[in-house]
Design an enzyme around this catalytic site. Structure first.
Site, PDB file in Angstrom:
ATOM      1  N   GLN A 106       4.351   7.096 -11.588  1.00 26.96           N
ATOM      2  CA  GLN A 106       5.091   7.916 -10.630  1.00 26.96           C
ATOM      3  C   GLN A 106       6.604   7.727 -10.781  1.00 26.96           C
ATOM      4  O   GLN A 106       7.370   8.411 -10.136  1.00 26.96           O
ATOM      5  CB  GLN A 106       4.683   7.536  -9.194  1.00 26.96           C
ATOM      6  CG  GLN A 106       3.206   7.713  -8.909  1.00 26.96           C
ATOM      7  CD  GLN A 106       2.778   7.217  -7.544  1.00 26.96           C
ATOM      8  OE1 GLN A 106       1.753   6.574  -7.422  1.00 26.96           O
ATOM      9  NE2 GLN A 106       3.533   7.507  -6.496  1.00 26.96           N
TER      10      GLN A 106
ATOM     11  N   ARG B   7      -0.374   6.248   0.115  1.00 27.14           N
ATOM     12  CA  ARG B   7       0.170   7.493   0.618  1.00 27.14           C
ATOM     13  C   ARG B   7       0.993   7.298   1.893  1.00 27.14           C
ATOM     14  O   ARG B   7       0.753   7.936   2.920  1.00 27.14           O
ATOM     15  CB  ARG B   7      -0.965   8.482   0.889  1.00 27.14           C
ATOM     16  CG  ARG B   7      -0.461   9.910   1.008  1.00 27.14           C
ATOM     17  CD  ARG B   7      -1.584  10.903   1.013  1.00 27.14           C
ATOM     18  NE  ARG B   7      -1.041  12.250   1.075  1.00 27.14           N
ATOM     19  CZ  ARG B   7      -1.689  13.326   0.685  1.00 27.14           C
ATOM     20  NH1 ARG B   7      -2.894  13.227   0.196  1.00 27.14           N
ATOM     21  NH2 ARG B   7      -1.145  14.511   0.789  1.00 27.14           N
ATOM     22  N   CYS B   8       1.942   6.347   1.857  1.00 26.60           N
ATOM     23  CA  CYS B   8       2.852   6.252   2.992  1.00 26.60           C
ATOM     24  C   CYS B   8       4.129   5.580   2.544  1.00 26.60           C
ATOM     25  O   CYS B   8       4.152   4.861   1.566  1.00 26.60           O
ATOM     26  CB  CYS B   8       2.246   5.480   4.147  1.00 26.60           C
ATOM     27  SG  CYS B   8       2.298   3.714   3.967  1.00 26.60           S
TER      28      CYS B   8
ATOM     29  N   GLU C  72       3.270  12.400   3.291  1.00 21.87           N
ATOM     30  CA  GLU C  72       2.532  11.244   3.807  1.00 21.87           C
ATOM     31  C   GLU C  72       2.425  11.209   5.322  1.00 21.87           C
ATOM     32  O   GLU C  72       1.730  10.351   5.870  1.00 21.87           O
ATOM     33  CB  GLU C  72       3.211   9.977   3.288  1.00 21.87           C
ATOM     34  CG  GLU C  72       3.262   9.974   1.774  1.00 21.87           C
ATOM     35  CD  GLU C  72       4.232   8.975   1.177  1.00 21.87           C
ATOM     36  OE1 GLU C  72       3.976   8.494   0.087  1.00 21.87           O
ATOM     37  OE2 GLU C  72       5.256   8.681   1.813  1.00 21.87           O
TER      38      GLU C  72
END
Lengths: 788, 160
Positions: free
Chosen positions: A222, A372-373, A742
């Site tokens: 990423q 995902r945060c 998110e």
């Protein structure tokens, strides 16, 4: 939100169909495992069956006799080049391959290089490792007890398993507020270890070209630029210099934070390619992915909330123990060992707060990446949204009413929180009221009362979360010293089409579409004529990558600012072409025209052509710009979610009947994509609330190491999410947007827990830990005499 | 390792391959035939990223041996488009934003194709049941359901 462009241009606010989809729906995506290079070899990894053990010997003889096995790489091999250890993103260290001992189950022990993936696997089976088991530390509380087995014996001065202590807020003022409080509620809460489990696992192809000394690594990452720099820093001493390292992040099959770290497999494959001189592919299988890659959460929190009898919250205190496994491998900004946990005052105007977090080592894989945060925001939001509900329960107030009473009022923005953040904008009451209206809150309460009278278990849960996303600003945020700005470079071609490259990397978020829409909005060039590229460090400008909902707040902003630089130059060219002064020109989408004489105008396409064919004397030819955008603040998206559950009295199964999500992420680039992001985020919020957990037995054996045991929601468990929005633009972002990818993962879990507790509140239940599996809920029902 | 010569038809094209007994069908498709649209997401037949049509039935090709495909007709995602025209399922996924990272998408579309072949007007529950062996992490399934409904409508219009 007003839409200023036509569908042909498709700037901000258009639900343009995605530009990346034509290749994906034809099976023509290009993921790492799809790439086959001439002469490519395959790597497979020998992993430890023990969570803590001395390595007495590794015998590679049998493996090397297998036809097609070319090499077995061990810690000893890498130690020769001083590559057997590497830094984590939190400046801790982690083994690439062990020399003395292993510290978690499934840790990499050796790697086999072979001519096919099947032969590599045969080689793995033939490597013989002699282990001597050591005492295992699984519980982080026990890890910190005096006399506990020390895990990180590699650290010379380390005599315990404590990693860090971090605290924020005014302790004394908070204690005073608690001493004076009319009401105090307390709750312990554990957020278990979970794994992002993107459907594509991690992997790479390392390709070292001996002739040119150039290393190309195709990698599921990423953050390709940051990885390149880490590689240069780690392997500089063996001659890998940054200009000769190229990281290519091709299509990525989901990231969610799990593809931010550097995993040992990447480093081993790279070292092997450098030594052997051939491309080497390493692709994890699912069990390796779940058992050895970095994990999220594992936070043990104790929270207290002080309030007046009328429900006014006066203070918050949270003490947390963070289980980081064998290494602090969080991908947090370096000054924030507990990430942005200090967003824990949430959406409420709380005068006094104090939070502290301690980190501990245990015999588990490296922990602390996101799921995902934005850095530790889910844990913080879970806790504040839980204790807020517990306070409402204690005061016998409706949880919506208590929230409305304590929300930061919209007039107070920008708002200075007790723990040091400046919230950019918000209108929390509006979002909650819209959610209540959309779901029919009063009618649901009535239905609940009727059902309760009949003995049925129905609950309604609210969560009104505030997120904190889009790091920088660079004065506070860096990863390994690299500042958290992000970048865009736009080139306009003579015929008025464009290519733009960014420092981020989409993993499904749709950047090829949304970034093009940003440029379309700013320049009036149709989004369909703007090609977007990311993920190749040889071509894209330097950036910190995509995670923590930072792409739109940082790189998206950079795209707009670069486009505005282009517009400034375009204005000068237009003035030259129209023979007027630039001050006499006005811009409307796609063209400059003369003030008062709108028929005299030049389109961006005409201007672009002139930039290469007829540019003014003294001006450089061409039409392009670069922007490295350093945000002045983070963005604070928010929302209110309402969840309705029914619980089966016999089995304890929780069924989400309805879930209404009202999100506010400021101005929206593509509503279709934002909606899709929220759907996905809600599902990844539901997952840990109801199903997912990776736990360990007392010997450090992972429970939940494959999709047999780690339950990722299917379409059957997932409800049909309902969404709506309010729009409160960010005042500091160039086009008023906030991150959104998110929000739903952060906001959903407490809404679901609050609904379950609400369904059981008349039985005296005030808290349920997650995941709220049928068994866990059934045990509560049994204890309360409800279930058989 | 024993080798076997097999003949199979993939997306209408005949192929012959000499393979080890243990070679998985998904690896034959991806590595020998270079049809990389069929993906691998787990080792336990749970995720469905490798789903293909095997004599018309949706099958997870990571748990089928290549030798078992001898004499069979296979359709992969690459075979959905006909005469440069997207299939109804492909168009449904495009129109309804039924995909994000795209990794589960080929398997989802194959499962959706098989569903619509046996039931051209499935209910939402029937769609959810049909795709319950295909995991998606990005979409929350909402738009995948809509994509299959979209395709069902289009299919019915074509063949009333």
């Amino acid at each position: 939100m007003k839409i200023d462009t036509t569908p042909e241009v498709s700037g901000m606010g258009h639900s343009m169909k995605r530009k990346e989809d034509p290749r994906f729906i034809r099976g023509k995506g290009n993921y790492v495992d799809d790439i086959q290079l001439p002469g490519m070899l395959y790597m497979d990894i020998v992993r430890s069956p023990f969570a803590h053990a001395k390595i007495k010997s590794i015998n590679t003889e049998k493996a090397l006799k297998i036809p097609g096995v070319l090499a077995v790489i061990t810690g000893e091999t890498l130690a020769k080049y001083n590559l057997h250890w590497m830094p984590t993103l939190m400046s801790d260290t982690q083994m690439v391959l062990p020399v003395e001992k292993v510290v978690y189950q499934s840790q990499e022990v050796a790697a086999v290089i072979a001519t096919s993936r099947y032969i590599a696997a045969d080689g793995v089976d033939a490597v013989e490792v002699d282990y001597e088991p050591l005492p295992v530390v699984v519980d982080p509380f026990k890890a910190l007890e005096p006399g506990a087995t020390v895990i990180r014996t590699d650290k010379k001065d380390k005599k315990d398993n404590h990693i860090f202590h971090w605290e924020v807020g005014d302790r004394a003022a908070t204690e005073k507020a608690f001493a004076e409080a009319e009401v105090v509620v307390k709750q312990d809460c554990y957020i278990p270890r979970i794994h992002v489990a993107s459907i594509e696992t991690c992997g790479c192809i390392a390709d070292f070209d001996r002739v040119n000394g150039k290393l190309t690594v195709y990698m599921t990452t990423q953050a390709p630029h940051a990885i390149r720099t880490v590689f240069a820093l780690v392997a500089g001493h063996v001659g890998l210099s940054e200009e000769r390292i190229r990281i290519i992040s091709p299509d990525i099959g989901g990231g969610f934070g799990g593809k931010v770290p550097v995993y040992p497999g990447y480093v081993i494959a790279t070292a092997a390619s450098v030594v052997i001189g051939k491309p080497i592919k390493w692709i994890e299988d699912r069990m390796e992915n779940l058992q050895a890659d970095s994990f999220a959460r594992d936070y043990w929190m104790k929270a207290e909330l002080a309030a007046k009898k009328d429900g006014t919250i006066t203070a918050l205190r949270i003490k947390t123990l963070a289980d980081h496994g064998c290494a602090d491998a969080a991908a947090n900004p370096s000054k924030f060992p507990a990430g942005l946990f200090s967003i824990c005052t949430g959406s409420y105007d709380i005068k006094h707060a104090f939070a502290e977090v301690d980190g501990a080592y245990t015999n588990k894989p490296p922990g602390g990446v996101a799921y995902r945060c934005s850095f530790r925001v889910t844990e913080a939001v879970h806790m504040i949204e839980r204790v807020t509900d517990i306070l409402a329960q204690q005061l016998k107030m409706d949880p919506a009413e208590l929230r409305l009473k304590n929300f930061i009022p919209k007039e107070k923005f920008p708002y200075q929180s007790a723990l040091g953040w400046e919230y950019d904008s918000g209108d929390y009451a509006r979002a909650l009221k819209l959610a209540m209206e959309r779901i029919g809150y009063p009618a649901l309460r009535k239905e609940q009362a009727e059902k309760r009278a009949r003995g049925e278990l129905m609950g309604i849960g609210i969560s009104s979360f505030t997120e904190i996303v889009g790091a920088g600003p660079s004065k506070h945020f860096d990863i390994l010293g690299i500042k958290m700005f992000d970048s865009a470079e736009i080139r306009i071609h003579p015929t008025g089409k464009a290519i733009a490259r960014f420092g981020t990397k989409s993993q499904g978020q749709g950047h090829e579409t949304t970034y093009a829409q940003i440029i379309a909005e700013e320049l009036g060039i149709p989004a369909s004529a703007v090609q977007i590229e990311e993920g190749d460090t040889d071509t894209a400008p330097y950036g910190l990558g995509t995670y923590a909902s930072r792409s739109t707040p940082t790189a998206g902003a950079a795209g707009a600012m670069a486009a505005r630089k282009i517009r400034e130059k375009a204005k000068k060219i237009a003035a030259h072409l129209l023979e007027v002064s630039p001050e006499d020109l006005v811009w409307e989408t796609g063209k400059f025209s003369v003030r008062g004489a709108p028929q005299r105008s030049k389109t961006i396409q005409e201007i672009a052509f002139a930039a290469y064919t007829n540019h003014p004397q003294g001006m450089e030819a061409g039409l392009e710009a670069v922007c490295y955008y350093d945000p002045p603040n983070l963005t604070f998206p928010f929302g209110s979610y309402i969840c309705v559950v029914d619980i089966d009295r016999g089995t304890g199964q929780v069924k989400i009947r309805r879930f209404m999500a009202v999100d506010d992420c400021g101005n929206i680039i593509n509503p279709m994509i934002v909606d899709g992001q929220i759907h996905g985020g809600l599902s990844m919020g539901m997952a840990p609330a109801l199903m997912e957990e990776i736990s360990y037995d007392e010997n450090g054996n992972v429970q939940g190491g494959s999709f047999m045991d780690y339950l990722v929601p299917t379409a059957m468990e997932t409800p049909s999410w309902e969404t709506d929005k309010t729009v409160t633009p960010s005042p500091h972002h160039p086009f008023g947007a906030k991150g959104v990818g998110e929000s739903a993962t952060v906001g959903a879990p407490p809404a679901i827990v609050n609904a379950v507790v609400d369904a059981l509140s008349h039985l005296g239940v005030t808290h349920v830990e997650i995941p709220m599996t049928p068994e866990r809920v059934w045990r509560i029902l049994k204890e309360k005499g409800v279930a058989e | 390792m024993a080798m076997h010569t097999i003949k199979l038809t993939v997306n209408g094209e005949p192929h012959e391959a000499t393979v080890e007994s243990r070679l998985l069908l998904v690896h034959l498709l991806r590595e020998n035939l270079r049809l990389t649209g069929t993906h691998i997401g787990c080792d336990t037949t749970h995720c469905g990223a490798c789903t293909i049509l095997f004599d018309g039935q949706p099958v997870k090709s990571c748990t089928v041996l290549a030798v078992q495909a001898d004499g069979r007709q296979l359709i992969t995602v690459e075979g959905l488009e006909k005469d440069n025209k997207l299939s109804a399922i492909q168009d449904g996924f495009y129109q309804e934003h039924g995909l994000q990272c795209g990794y589960c998408t080929p398997g989802m579309m194959i499962t959706g194709t098989a569903l619509l072949e046996r039931n051209n007007s499935p209910s939402e529950l029937e769609i959810r049941e049909a795709i319950s062996g295909n995991l998606c992490r990005c979409t929350g399934y909402v738009n995948i359901v809509k994509a299959i409904q979209h395709a069902a409508r289009a299919t019915k219009q074509e063949t009333p």
